[in-house]
Design an enzyme around this catalytic site. Structure first.
Site, PDB file in Angstrom:
ATOM      1  N   SER A  89       0.832  -1.203   0.000  1.00 18.72           N
ATOM      2  CA  SER A  89       0.000   0.000   0.000  1.00 18.72           C
ATOM      3  C   SER A  89       0.868   1.255   0.000  1.00 18.72           C
ATOM      4  CB  SER A  89      -0.960  -0.045   1.187  1.00 18.72           C
ATOM      5  OG  SER A  89      -1.998   0.905   1.040  1.00 18.72           O
ATOM      6  N   ASP A 123      -9.979  -5.463  -4.497  1.00 21.66           N
ATOM      7  CA  ASP A 123      -9.451  -4.456  -3.570  1.00 21.66           C
ATOM      8  C   ASP A 123     -10.465  -3.317  -3.462  1.00 21.66           C
ATOM      9  OD1 ASP A 123      -8.002  -2.308  -2.359  1.00 21.66           O
ATOM     10  OD2 ASP A 123      -6.127  -3.247  -2.976  1.00 21.66           O
ATOM     11  N   HIS A 127      -8.350  -5.410   0.150  1.00 21.02           N
ATOM     12  CA  HIS A 127      -7.085  -4.690   0.268  1.00 21.02           C
ATOM     13  C   HIS A 127      -6.219  -5.228   1.398  1.00 21.02           C
ATOM     14  CE1 HIS A 127      -4.400  -1.260  -0.204  1.00 21.02           C
ATOM     15  NE2 HIS A 127      -4.416  -1.091   1.110  1.00 21.02           N
TER      16      HIS A 127
END
Length: 276
Positions: A155, A224, A252
């Site tokens: 991320s 996601d 995610h």
């Protein structure tokens, strides 16, 4: 009250609300990007996962002290420098640490400033300084050769890892569920606001990738719910060769868990192919 007057008052209130919302977005961006207090305290250590480790403290050029762990693996063939996402701390990434240990890679995982037991408060320039300090710890303090270091970012950590990969020469770069940039993410979340004009953060992973020369592995899930799958695809398209794209399953924060064996096997093969 006449209808035109009511309409005018409504329009004024709408404009005021819009300006206030834009102001909140502009002045409180850091609170929307960083979540260091989400599980602020170190919950577990590698010992709880049956792994030996060395606690590490490193200093940044601007005087912050970062806390991390160096987790050695038996007969290690390389070292993973791990950059975590915007919430939680290193103790919430034990699945990754255990995976790399099983694959015979050392892991150095650390908390950015303001996260876990590290000092300071997070900022974009600060996370870049943290990344540079972590790199120098591995290459200078531990004498790890750059061509044996894998940069791994999840991320927001992927944007930091990509920034570092432009400035150094790691063996390869791994991006897991990473966005193209903060303005791109903001435009997705707040399409009714001029986010690109208001954004004080960049974290431009896409731009960094255009200058990266190391092999790149990109993993992303179509499910996601935070970072669009199309952004993962855009990163892959921008990456240099050799490169590989792995389609994950799940959301995610759990795509890795839902595809553990496939993830580990594909990643391990790519790393071993590209470690020089």
């Amino acid at each position: 009250m006449p209808p035109l007057r009511m309409l005018f008052n409504f329009a004024v209130m709408a404009v005021i609300a819009y300006v206030l919302l834009a102001g909140v977005l502009f002045f409180f961006q850091s609170r929307l990007i960083y979540y260091p207090d989400y599980g602020r305290h170190i919950a577990i250590t590698p010992v709880d996962a049956g792994l030996a480790y060395e606690p590490v403290e490193i200093s940044t050029v601007d005087g912050e002290t970062l806390h991390g762990w160096f987790v050695p693996a038996p007969a290690a063939t390389g070292t993973v420098l791990f950059f975590h996402g915007n919430a939680g701390n290193i103790s919430h990434r034990m699945e990754y640490v255990s995976m790399f240990h099983r694959l015979h890679y050392n892991t150095f995982i650390f908390d950015y400033r303001g996260y876990g037991d590290s000092t300071g408060a997070p900022s974009e320039p600060g996370t870049y300084r943290d990344a540079q300090a972590a790199w120098e710890y591995l290459t200078k303090k531990r004498n790890t050769q750059p061509d044996r270091i894998v940069l791994f970012g999840e991320s927001l950590g992927g944007a930091v890892a990509a920034w570092l990969a432009v400035r150094e020469r790691p063996a390869l770069l791994v991006l897991a569920s990473v966005f193209t940039s903060i303005p791109d993410m903001g435009a997705k979340l707040y399409p009714f606001l001029p986010v690109r004009l208001l954004s004080r953060f960049e974290y431009n992973t896409l731009e960094s990738l255009r200058s990266v020369t190391s092999p790149v592995f990109v993993a992303h899930s179509p499910s996601d719910e935070i970072v669009p799958f199309t952004q993962g695809q855009a990163l892959y398209e921008a990456a240099p060769h050799p490169k590989q794209f792995l389609e994950l399953q799940g959301g995610h924060n759990n795509g890795f868990i839902f595809m553990r064996k496939e993830w580990a096997d594909a990643l391990d093969e790519f790393i071993r192919m590209n470690l020089r």
